[in-house]
Design an enzyme around this catalytic site. Structure first.
Site, mmCIF file in Angstrom:
data_model
loop_
_atom_site.group_PDB
_atom_site.id
_atom_site.type_symbol
_atom_site.label_atom_id
_atom_site.label_comp_id
_atom_site.label_asym_id
_atom_site.label_seq_id
_atom_site.Cartn_x
_atom_site.Cartn_y
_atom_site.Cartn_z
ATOM 1 N N GLY A 1 1.153 7.197 -2.971
ATOM 2 C CA GLY A 1 0.185 6.315 -2.326
ATOM 3 C C GLY A 1 0.688 4.883 -2.334
ATOM 4 O O GLY A 1 1.734 4.578 -2.922
ATOM 5 N N ASP A 2 -0.051 4.005 -1.637
ATOM 6 C CA ASP A 2 0.295 2.582 -1.566
ATOM 7 C C ASP A 2 1.685 2.331 -0.984
ATOM 8 O O ASP A 2 2.363 1.380 -1.341
ATOM 9 C CB ASP A 2 0.201 1.921 -2.966
ATOM 10 C CG ASP A 2 -1.174 2.093 -3.571
ATOM 11 O OD1 ASP A 2 -2.154 2.054 -2.807
ATOM 12 O OD2 ASP A 2 -1.264 2.284 -4.800
ATOM 13 N N HIS B 1 -6.157 0.327 1.869
ATOM 14 C CA HIS B 1 -5.127 0.162 2.894
ATOM 15 C C HIS B 1 -5.116 -1.293 3.362
ATOM 16 O O HIS B 1 -6.090 -1.776 3.928
ATOM 17 C CB HIS B 1 -5.376 1.105 4.078
ATOM 18 C CG HIS B 1 -5.256 2.561 3.707
ATOM 19 N ND1 HIS B 1 -5.509 3.578 4.584
ATOM 20 C CD2 HIS B 1 -4.886 3.150 2.547
ATOM 21 C CE1 HIS B 1 -5.307 4.743 3.976
ATOM 22 N NE2 HIS B 1 -4.937 4.507 2.740
ATOM 23 N N THR B 2 -4.006 -1.972 3.094
ATOM 24 C CA THR B 2 -3.922 -3.393 3.409
ATOM 25 C C THR B 2 -3.359 -3.593 4.811
ATOM 26 O O THR B 2 -2.337 -3.017 5.157
ATOM 27 C CB THR B 2 -3.009 -4.117 2.405
ATOM 28 O OG1 THR B 2 -3.343 -3.664 1.100
ATOM 29 C CG2 THR B 2 -3.151 -5.621 2.506
HETATM 30 P P1 GDP Z 1 -1.466 1.878 1.567
HETATM 31 O O1 GDP Z 1 -2.513 2.278 0.589
HETATM 32 O O2 GDP Z 1 -0.404 2.914 1.751
HETATM 33 O O3 GDP Z 1 -2.030 1.412 2.882
HETATM 34 O O4 GDP Z 1 -0.703 0.600 0.925
HETATM 35 P P2 GDP Z 1 -1.401 -0.641 0.152
HETATM 36 O O5 GDP Z 1 -2.026 -1.520 1.155
HETATM 37 O O6 GDP Z 1 -2.218 -0.177 -0.980
HETATM 38 O O7 GDP Z 1 -0.116 -1.329 -0.511
HETATM 39 C C1 GDP Z 1 0.927 -1.824 0.227
HETATM 40 C C2 GDP Z 1 1.069 -3.322 -0.063
HETATM 41 O O8 GDP Z 1 2.324 -3.779 0.373
HETATM 42 C C3 GDP Z 1 0.067 -4.175 0.659
HETATM 43 O O9 GDP Z 1 -0.230 -5.292 -0.122
HETATM 44 C C4 GDP Z 1 0.794 -4.575 1.931
HETATM 45 O O10 GDP Z 1 0.318 -5.790 2.478
HETATM 46 C C5 GDP Z 1 2.196 -4.728 1.422
HETATM 47 N N1 GDP Z 1 3.268 -4.374 2.348
HETATM 48 C C6 GDP Z 1 3.319 -3.370 3.266
HETATM 49 N N2 GDP Z 1 4.522 -3.304 3.837
HETATM 50 C C7 GDP Z 1 5.268 -4.288 3.275
HETATM 51 C C8 GDP Z 1 6.618 -4.707 3.427
HETATM 52 O O11 GDP Z 1 7.408 -4.153 4.174
HETATM 53 N N3 GDP Z 1 7.028 -5.758 2.647
HETATM 54 C C9 GDP Z 1 6.206 -6.378 1.763
HETATM 55 N N4 GDP Z 1 6.686 -7.382 1.054
HETATM 56 N N5 GDP Z 1 4.925 -6.012 1.606
HETATM 57 C C10 GDP Z 1 4.472 -4.975 2.341
HETATM 58 MG MG MG Z 2 -3.343 1.618 -1.165
#
Ligand code: GDP
Ligand code: MG
Length: 424
Positions: free
Chosen positions: A11-12, A40-41
Site C-alpha cells: 500500500g501507499d 490516497h494523496t
Molecule cells: P496511495 O495510498 O497508494 O494512494 O499512496 P499515499 O498517498 O498513501 O502515499 C504516497 C505519498 O507519496 C503521498 O504523500 C504522495 O503525495 C507521494 N508521492 C506519490 N508519488 C510520488 C513521487 O513520485 N515522488 C514523491 N516524492 N512523492 C510522491
Molecule cells: Mg495510502
C-alpha cells in the site's frame, strides 16, 4: 478500456497520485474494495487532498466516480469527506458520484469493536487503523451487515437493525464487558446520514454495465497492495478485503466484464504501515533518513511508516498476483540522496537462500539479503523524458523491470500531477 490500478506492495505506493494522472483518459473511476482505512494523496493545481473513501477521479469534473459494492462505507466519514471537498470548490453531485446500493455500511459499533479487539490483543495487536474495517467485513460474511440500499427503505431497516444489535451486543457486553450499543442512537445516526446521502445511492452495477457496453473507459482504483490482500497477503496482518485486480470487476459490480489491462503501482523502495512481517525493513539512521526523504507517514493515520530497500521477492510476487501488464514506478526521486541504493534481492530462511515469497513461519524467520546498486546523487524531479534521467537512474529502473519481469511504463519523480515520465 477496463483498467485496474492496483498496488504491488504493502500500500501507499502512490495509487491516488497515478489515478489522478491517468484518469484523464477515462470516463469513470470506481473504488472496488476497502473503506476509509485508505489514504490516497492527490496533488494538483486544486491543492493537496487525502482521499479515504472517494475515488481519486473526483478531482476531474468530467469523470464519474463510483463507490462499488465491494466497499465498506462509514457514512459519517463519507459525509465529512464530501463536505470538505465541496468547501475546497470541488463539485460533487449524484451526477458525478454514485454509491452502490450493495456496498456495506460501517457503523460506529464497528469502530468500537475494532478498538476493543486491538486493546484486548495488547502487544499482539494487528496494527489496525481502528476504523472498523475488519468487524464490518466480518459482519458482511456473517450476513449481519447493512447495505446502502437498505437506507432507502428505512422502516424495514429499523426492524432488521434491532436483531443485528441484539446479536452484536452479545459480543460487546459479554466478550468485551463494554457498555451495550444503543439502538435508538444507531437509528438516529443512520437517519441523519440517509438525508445527506440517499440521492447518491443507486444500482451502480447496472450503470457500469451500460457504460462498459457503450465502450466507455472505466478505471478500477484499488486500495492497499498485493501484500495486504486477504488471500495473498501477509495474513493475518492483511486488510480484510481483496486488493487484487482480479477482484475489481466483482467489487465494482460488473462481474460479467473482463479487465482489458492492469497497471501495477510499485514504489522504488519499500514501506509498510502497521504490524506484520516486513523482511526488507531497515532500522536506525539508514531508515530514518529514508523515512524523512520519502515523508513516510501514514496518509490516513499519520503513523510513521516502516521503510526498507526495494524488495525483489515480495514485489515480483506482487506483480504476479496482481497480474500486472505494466507498471508505474513511483517516488524514484526520493532515492536521489543515496550514494548506493540498498536492494533486498532474496531472503535467507534458516540459512537457505529463498527467492519466492514465502508464507507463515518461513516468512516470519526470513532475513533480508541486501545488495547495493549505484545511486545518481542529483535531483531528478524536473526530468520529463527518460533520456533526461542520469544513467544510474535509468539503470536502476531497468534493474527493477528485469527483477520483477514486467515492463515499466511510467516513472513518477514527484507528487504533483505532471511530475512523471512516460516510457516510450
Ligand atoms: P496511495 O495510498 O497508494 O494512494 O499512496 P499515499 O498517498 O498513501 O502515499 C504516497 C505519498 O507519496 C503521498 O504523500 C504522495 O503525495 C507521494 N508521492 C506519490 N508519488 C510520488 C513521487 O513520485 N515522488 C514523491 N516524492 N512523492 C510522491
Ligand atoms: Mg495510502
Amino acid at each position: 478500456m477496463l483498467t485496474a490500478i492496483t498496488g504491488i506492495n504493502w500500500g501507499d505506493e502512490g495509487k491516488g497520485r497515478m489515478v489522478d494522472l491517468l484518469s484523464e483518459n477515462y470516463d469513470i473511476v470506481v473504488r472496488y474494495q476497502g473503506g476509509n482505512n485508505a489514504g490516497h494523496t492527490v496533488m494538483n493545481h486544486l491543492g493537496k487532498f487525502i482521499l479515504n473513501l472517494l475515488p481519486s477521479g473526483i478531482l476531474r469534473p468530467e469523470v464519474i466516480n463510483v463507490m462499488g459494492n465491494g466497499m465498506v462505507i462509514d457514512l459519517a466519514h463519507l459525509w465529512g469527506e464530501i463536505s470538505k471537498l465541496r468547501e475546497a470548490g470541488v463539485n460533487i453531485t449524484p451526477d458525478n458520484l454514485k454509491i452502490s446500493d450493495r456496498a456495506v455500511i460501517c457503523l460506529p459499533y464497528h469502530v468500537s469493536q475494532d478498538c476493543l479487539e486491538e486493546e484486548r490483543l495488547k502487544d499482539a495487536k494487528y496494527g489496525s487503523t481502528r476504523r472498523g474495517i475488519a468487524p464490518v467485513y466480518g459482519d458482511k460474511y456473517m450476513k449481519k451487515a447493512i447495505r446502502m440500499g437498505e437506507l432507502l427503505d428505512f422502516l424495514a431497516l429499523k426492524e432488521r437493525l434491532k436483531g443485528i444489535i441484539d446479536w452484536k451486543n452479545l459480543t460487546i457486553q459479554q466478550v468485551y464487558q463494554a457498555p451495550p450499543i444503543d439502538y435508538s442512537e444507531m437509528v438516529a445516526w443512520l437517519e441523519k446520514y440517509t438525508v445527506h446521502l440517499k440521492d447518491f445511492i443507486c444500482d451502480t452495477g447496472l450503470f457500469l454495465n451500460q457504460a462498459a457496453t457503450e465502450q466507455k473507459h472505466i478505471m478500477f482504483e484499488a486500495q492497499l497492495g498485493a501484500l495486504r490482500d486477504i488471500d495473498f497477503g501477509i495474513y493475518p496482518y492483511t486488510s480484510s478485503s481483496s486488493t487484487i485486480a482480479a477482484y475489481a470487476p466483482v467489487g465494482a459490480g460488473i462481474p460479467n466484464h473482463k479487465l482489458t489491462g492492469t497497471i501495477g503501482i510499485m514504489k522504488a523502495y519499500s514501506t509498510c504501515v502497521g504490524e506484520g512481517p516486513f523482511v526488507a525493513e531497515l532500522f536506525g539512521e539508514e531508515a530514518e533518513t529514508l523515512r524523512q526523504a520519502g515523508k513516510e507517514y501514514g496518509a490516513a493515520t499519520g503513523r510513521p511508516r516502516r521503510v526498507g530497500g526495494f524488495d525483489i521477492p515480495a514485489s515480483r510476487y506482487g506483480v504476479r498476483v496482481q497480474g500486472a501488464d505494466m507498471l508505474a514506478v513511483t517516488k524514484l526521486d526520493v532515492l536521489s540522496y543515496l550514494e548506493k541504493i540498498p536492494v533486498c534481492v532474496a531472503y535467507s530462511v534458516q540459512g537457505k537462500r529463498v527467492t519466492e515469497f514465502p508464507i507463515g513461519e518461513a516468512l516470519n524467520q526470513a532475513e533480508p539479503i541486501y545488495e547495493y546498486v549505484d545511486g545518481w546523487k542529483c535531483d531528478i524531479s524536473h526530468c520529463r523524458e527518460l533520456e533526461q534521467l542520469p544513467q544510474q537512474a535509468r539503470d536502476y529502473v531497468k534493474y527493477l523491470q528485469q527483477a520483477v519481469d514486467c515492463p515499466i511504463a511510467y516513472i513518477s519523480v514527484g507528487a504533483d500531477r505532471d511530475e512523471y515520465i512516460k516510457v516510450k
